[in-house]
Design a protein around this motif. Structure first.
Motif, PDB file in Angstrom:
ATOM      1  N   LEU A 111       0.831  -1.201   0.000  1.00 15.09           N
ATOM      2  CA  LEU A 111       0.000   0.000   0.000  1.00 15.09           C
ATOM      3  C   LEU A 111       0.860   1.242   0.000  1.00 15.09           C
ATOM      4  CD1 LEU A 111      -2.745  -0.841   2.673  1.00 15.09           C
ATOM      5  CD2 LEU A 111      -2.911  -1.103   0.205  1.00 15.09           C
ATOM      6  N   ARG A 112       0.317   2.298  -0.592  1.00 14.71           N
ATOM      7  CA  ARG A 112       0.905   3.628  -0.469  1.00 14.71           C
ATOM      8  C   ARG A 112       0.064   4.393   0.545  1.00 14.71           C
ATOM      9  NH1 ARG A 112       4.543   6.897  -2.925  1.00 14.71           N
ATOM     10  NH2 ARG A 112       5.038   5.155  -4.316  1.00 14.71           N
ATOM     11  N   VAL A 113       0.675   4.746   1.647  1.00 14.58           N
ATOM     12  CA  VAL A 113       0.003   5.454   2.725  1.00 14.58           C
ATOM     13  C   VAL A 113       0.274   6.945   2.544  1.00 14.58           C
ATOM     14  CG1 VAL A 113      -0.220   5.714   5.228  1.00 14.58           C
ATOM     15  CG2 VAL A 113       0.283   3.457   4.237  1.00 14.58           C
ATOM     16  N   LEU A 114      -0.783   7.736   2.360  1.00 16.73           N
ATOM     17  CA  LEU A 114      -0.643   9.140   1.989  1.00 16.73           C
ATOM     18  C   LEU A 114      -0.555  10.005   3.244  1.00 16.73           C
ATOM     19  CD1 LEU A 114      -3.273   9.138  -0.908  1.00 16.73           C
ATOM     20  CD2 LEU A 114      -0.868   8.459  -0.957  1.00 16.73           C
ATOM     21  N   ALA A 115       0.541   9.821   3.961  1.00 20.08           N
ATOM     22  CA  ALA A 115       0.752  10.510   5.231  1.00 20.08           C
ATOM     23  C   ALA A 115       1.021  11.996   4.996  1.00 20.08           C
ATOM     24  CB  ALA A 115       1.917   9.875   5.981  1.00 20.08           C
ATOM     25  N   PRO A 116       0.635  12.850   5.933  1.00 26.80           N
ATOM     26  CA  PRO A 116       0.799  14.304   5.746  1.00 26.80           C
ATOM     27  C   PRO A 116       2.232  14.738   5.481  1.00 26.80           C
ATOM     28  CG  PRO A 116      -0.630  13.849   7.620  1.00 26.80           C
ATOM     29  CD  PRO A 116      -0.069  12.522   7.191  1.00 26.80           C
ATOM     30  N   GLY A 117       3.208  14.094   6.099  1.00 31.86           N
ATOM     31  CA  GLY A 117       4.599  14.488   5.917  1.00 31.86           C
ATOM     32  C   GLY A 117       5.294  13.834   4.756  1.00 31.86           C
ATOM     33  N   GLY A 118       4.609  12.995   4.005  1.00 31.33           N
ATOM     34  CA  GLY A 118       5.191  12.283   2.874  1.00 31.33           C
ATOM     35  C   GLY A 118       4.703  10.851   2.842  1.00 31.33           C
ATOM     36  N   ASP A 119       4.611  10.304   1.653  1.00 34.33           N
ATOM     37  CA  ASP A 119       4.070   8.958   1.496  1.00 34.33           C
ATOM     38  C   ASP A 119       4.944   7.915   2.184  1.00 34.33           C
ATOM     39  OD1 ASP A 119       2.232  10.240  -0.061  1.00 34.33           O
ATOM     40  OD2 ASP A 119       2.770   9.237  -1.941  1.00 34.33           O
ATOM     41  N   LEU A 120       4.279   6.904   2.705  1.00 38.51           N
ATOM     42  CA  LEU A 120       4.946   5.738   3.273  1.00 38.51           C
ATOM     43  C   LEU A 120       4.461   4.503   2.519  1.00 38.51           C
ATOM     44  CD1 LEU A 120       4.388   6.513   7.067  1.00 38.51           C
ATOM     45  CD2 LEU A 120       6.503   6.892   5.773  1.00 38.51           C
ATOM     46  N   ILE A 121       5.310   3.504   2.402  1.00 34.89           N
ATOM     47  CA  ILE A 121       4.918   2.235   1.812  1.00 34.89           C
ATOM     48  C   ILE A 121       4.680   1.241   2.944  1.00 34.89           C
ATOM     49  CG2 ILE A 121       5.570   0.338   0.289  1.00 34.89           C
ATOM     50  CD1 ILE A 121       4.996   2.976  -1.146  1.00 34.89           C
ATOM     51  N   GLY A 122       3.552   0.561   2.892  1.00 32.93           N
ATOM     52  CA  GLY A 122       3.221  -0.430   3.897  1.00 32.93           C
ATOM     53  C   GLY A 122       2.705  -1.698   3.260  1.00 32.93           C
ATOM     54  N   VAL A 123       2.459  -2.696   4.068  1.00 34.09           N
ATOM     55  CA  VAL A 123       1.880  -3.946   3.589  1.00 34.09           C
ATOM     56  C   VAL A 123       0.645  -4.249   4.425  1.00 34.09           C
ATOM     57  CG1 VAL A 123       4.090  -4.859   2.787  1.00 34.09           C
ATOM     58  CG2 VAL A 123       3.320  -5.356   5.109  1.00 34.09           C
ATOM     59  N   VAL A 124      -0.283  -4.978   3.809  1.00 29.44           N
ATOM     60  CA  VAL A 124      -1.471  -5.412   4.529  1.00 29.44           C
ATOM     61  C   VAL A 124      -1.134  -6.687   5.275  1.00 29.44           C
ATOM     62  CG1 VAL A 124      -3.859  -6.179   4.344  1.00 29.44           C
ATOM     63  CG2 VAL A 124      -3.010  -4.355   2.848  1.00 29.44           C
ATOM     64  N   GLY A 125      -1.301  -6.640   6.590  1.00 29.17           N
ATOM     65  CA  GLY A 125      -0.971  -7.779   7.422  1.00 29.17           C
ATOM     66  C   GLY A 125      -2.176  -8.629   7.756  1.00 29.17           C
ATOM     67  N   LYS A 126      -1.923  -9.924   7.904  1.00 27.31           N
ATOM     68  CA  LYS A 126      -2.934 -10.886   8.328  1.00 27.31           C
ATOM     69  C   LYS A 126      -2.202 -12.036   9.010  1.00 27.31           C
ATOM     70  CE  LYS A 126      -6.411 -14.144   6.610  1.00 27.31           C
ATOM     71  NZ  LYS A 126      -7.035 -14.768   5.419  1.00 27.31           N
ATOM     72  N   LYS A 127      -2.828 -12.641   9.969  1.00 29.45           N
ATOM     73  CA  LYS A 127      -2.222 -13.784  10.644  1.00 29.45           C
ATOM     74  C   LYS A 127      -1.824 -14.860   9.625  1.00 29.45           C
ATOM     75  CE  LYS A 127      -4.399 -15.268  14.317  1.00 29.45           C
ATOM     76  NZ  LYS A 127      -5.344 -16.053  15.196  1.00 29.45           N
ATOM     77  N   ALA A 128      -0.596 -15.334   9.711  1.00 30.20           N
ATOM     78  CA  ALA A 128      -0.124 -16.357   8.783  1.00 30.20           C
ATOM     79  C   ALA A 128      -0.877 -17.661   8.989  1.00 30.20           C
ATOM     80  CB  ALA A 128       1.370 -16.599   8.981  1.00 30.20           C
ATOM     81  N   ILE A 129      -1.001 -18.437   7.911  1.00 33.80           N
ATOM     82  CA  ILE A 129      -1.766 -19.682   7.978  1.00 33.80           C
ATOM     83  C   ILE A 129      -1.198 -20.650   9.009  1.00 33.80           C
ATOM     84  CG2 ILE A 129      -0.442 -20.817   6.125  1.00 33.80           C
ATOM     85  CD1 ILE A 129      -3.168 -21.982   5.178  1.00 33.80           C
ATOM     86  N   HIS A 130       0.121 -20.546   9.259  1.00 42.62           N
ATOM     87  CA  HIS A 130       0.776 -21.462  10.193  1.00 42.62           C
ATOM     88  C   HIS A 130       0.275 -21.307  11.626  1.00 42.62           C
ATOM     89  CE1 HIS A 130       3.372 -20.320   6.854  1.00 42.62           C
ATOM     90  NE2 HIS A 130       3.926 -21.529   6.913  1.00 42.62           N
ATOM     91  N   VAL A 131      -0.180 -20.100  11.978  1.00 42.85           N
ATOM     92  CA  VAL A 131      -0.604 -19.854  13.357  1.00 42.85           C
ATOM     93  C   VAL A 131      -2.118 -19.719  13.486  1.00 42.85           C
ATOM     94  CG1 VAL A 131       1.596 -18.827  14.047  1.00 42.85           C
ATOM     95  CG2 VAL A 131      -0.194 -17.359  13.090  1.00 42.85           C
ATOM     96  N   MET A 132      -2.831 -20.085  12.425  1.00 39.68           N
ATOM     97  CA  MET A 132      -4.286 -20.086  12.475  1.00 39.68           C
ATOM     98  C   MET A 132      -4.794 -21.390  13.071  1.00 39.68           C
ATOM     99  SD  MET A 132      -5.577 -18.585   8.818  1.00 39.68           S
ATOM    100  CE  MET A 132      -5.167 -16.934   8.263  1.00 39.68           C
ATOM    101  N   GLU A 133      -5.921 -21.300  13.752  1.00 38.32           N
ATOM    102  CA  GLU A 133      -6.628 -22.499  14.144  1.00 38.32           C
ATOM    103  C   GLU A 133      -7.330 -23.065  12.901  1.00 38.32           C
ATOM    104  OE1 GLU A 133      -6.246 -23.795  17.022  1.00 38.32           O
ATOM    105  OE2 GLU A 133      -5.156 -22.080  17.881  1.00 38.32           O
ATOM    106  N   ALA A 134      -7.673 -24.341  12.951  1.00 36.74           N
ATOM    107  CA  ALA A 134      -8.236 -25.003  11.771  1.00 36.74           C
ATOM    108  C   ALA A 134      -9.466 -24.282  11.234  1.00 36.74           C
ATOM    109  CB  ALA A 134      -8.564 -26.461  12.109  1.00 36.74           C
ATOM    110  N   GLU A 135     -10.366 -23.853  12.128  1.00 32.94           N
ATOM    111  CA  GLU A 135     -11.588 -23.203  11.666  1.00 32.94           C
ATOM    112  C   GLU A 135     -11.326 -21.822  11.059  1.00 32.94           C
ATOM    113  OE1 GLU A 135     -11.275 -22.487  16.147  1.00 32.94           O
ATOM    114  OE2 GLU A 135     -10.973 -24.153  14.730  1.00 32.94           O
ATOM    115  N   GLU A 136     -10.238 -21.175  11.484  1.00 31.09           N
ATOM    116  CA  GLU A 136      -9.907 -19.859  10.935  1.00 31.09           C
ATOM    117  C   GLU A 136      -9.511 -19.944   9.470  1.00 31.09           C
ATOM    118  OE1 GLU A 136      -7.952 -16.906  14.011  1.00 31.09           O
ATOM    119  OE2 GLU A 136      -6.941 -18.857  14.140  1.00 31.09           O
TER     120      GLU A 136
END
Length: 363
Positions: A111-136
């Motif tokens: 993602l490009r985060v349009l911060a007031p002092g200048g753009d930042l690059i970020g990533v969308v985070g989500k719990k990795a499949i390795h640490v998910m419970e089966a139903e998740e």
């Protein structure tokens, strides 16, 4: 028959102004923060048209007599995005959608985060499949379960990214054969088309004041079209947007019509669309040998036309659309042949308009 050699030749043929389109697609301009796209659009328009803007983020370019009856050509500049709703203790950013998201396409995106002092690059985070419970593992992602990670300390994030900061997917455009691929084609390509149509009319003697409008905030409620339509008070208008390309899996031709890549401009028929302009456009397309298809809308069109047609005492309005695959994703896809057909159709329609037109619905 075509083959790889023909595809390579087609890829090297430029039938639209790709350089301008790619500059439009490169910039971040979510609903409510269209400035970057509006600046690119107006800079291009200033070479051949009168330009101005309003406080709401709409950009205008016009030709023809300033006191003439106005025809408005609208394509929206905004794209779907995200807005920061909370800065967590560890510096992770919670977000809300700006426009209609399928959260599944956000997972793992940059993602490009349009911060007031200048753009930042970020990533969308989500719990990795390795640490998910089966139903998740079987559950679809929700935006409230995702976050943005800009890789900074919580102190730096809290100092640089206030609540209300926007973000868009960081994904630039590219060509794949005759196809343009990238984010924000919905509907930066419509804003491109209306301005390119205006450019094609720059040396014509026009009885009308023709105004191309790069509208704002379509994705959250067609609000820019309402503001700009009221300001212009046109005698007729056209909304240019994208529609669903119908040869992709899962898209019903019974519902959306037959609009494959290469079919040209898609014209909408329906109760909110002016039958007079629709007839004029189909006649113009046939006379000029411009490919087109038809689709139906039983109520709203889901475009700027829905606002424009109800402005003031009502504006006769048509909808011209470009077949698009993978709408509201990082890799939307349109065919530049269809883009060219939309440009040509707008020009052919305007060139054939008599000095006075009765747009009254009859019969």
């Amino acid at each position: 028959m075509g083959g790889p050699a023909q595809a390579r030749r087609l890829a090297g043929v430029t039938i639209i102004n790709r350089e301008f389109l790619f500059r439009l697609l490169d910039v971040a301009a979510p609903s409510g923060l269209e400035r970057r796209a509006a600046d690119v659009w107006r800079q291009e328009a200033a070479a051949f048209a009168r330009t101005h803007e309003d406080h709401y983020g709409n950009a205008y370019a016009e030709l023809g007599p300033e006191d003439g009856p106005t025809i408005a050509l609208m394509g929206h500049l905004d794209e779907i995005g995200l807005i920061v709703s909370h800065v967590g203790e560890e510096g992770f950013l919670s977000v809300l959608p700006v426009g209609g998201w399928d959260p599944q396409v956000l997972v793992g995106q940059r993602l490009r985060v349009l911060a007031p002092g200048g753009d930042l690059i970020g990533v969308v985070g989500k719990k990795a499949i390795h640490v998910m419970e089966a139903e998740e593992r079987t559950k679809a992602s929700k935006i409230e379960d995702l976050w943005i990670d800009v890789g900074l300390s919580k102190e730096e994030v809290q100092a640089q990214v206030p609540v209300g900061t926007y973000a868009v997917i960081e994904q630039g455009p590219l060509m794949v054969g005759t196809k343009v691929v990238g984010r924000a084609l919905d509907n930066r390509v419509g804003a491109f088309i209306v301005l390119e149509a205006l450019r094609a009319l720059k040396d014509k003697a026009l009885p009308y004041r023709v105004v191309a409008v790069g509208t704002s905030q379509e994705e959250i409620g067609v609000f820019g079209a309402q503001v700009s339509g009221y300001r212009l008070n046109p005698v007729a208008g056209v909304a240019v947007d994208v529609t669903h390309e119908t040869k992709q899996p899962g898209v019903s031709e019974k519902k959306y019509g037959v609009a494959p890549f290469g079919s040209g401009a898609n014209l909408t028929a329906g109760p909110m669309v002016s039958p007079v302009i629709l007839r004029q456009m189909t006649d113009a397309a046939r006379e000029a040998d411009i490919p087109f298809s038809l689709s139906a809308a039983g109520r709203y069109s889901g475009t700027d036309a829905d606002a424009l047609t109800l402005v003031r005492a009502g504006v006769p309005t048509a909808v011209v659309s470009i077949p698009n695959r993978y709408m509201h994703s990082p890799s939307e896809m349109v065919d530049e042949r269809d883009v060219k057909a939309c440009i040509d159709l707008l020009v052919a329609w305007i060139e054939r308009l008599p000095g006075e037109v009765d747009f009254t619905r009859k019969g």
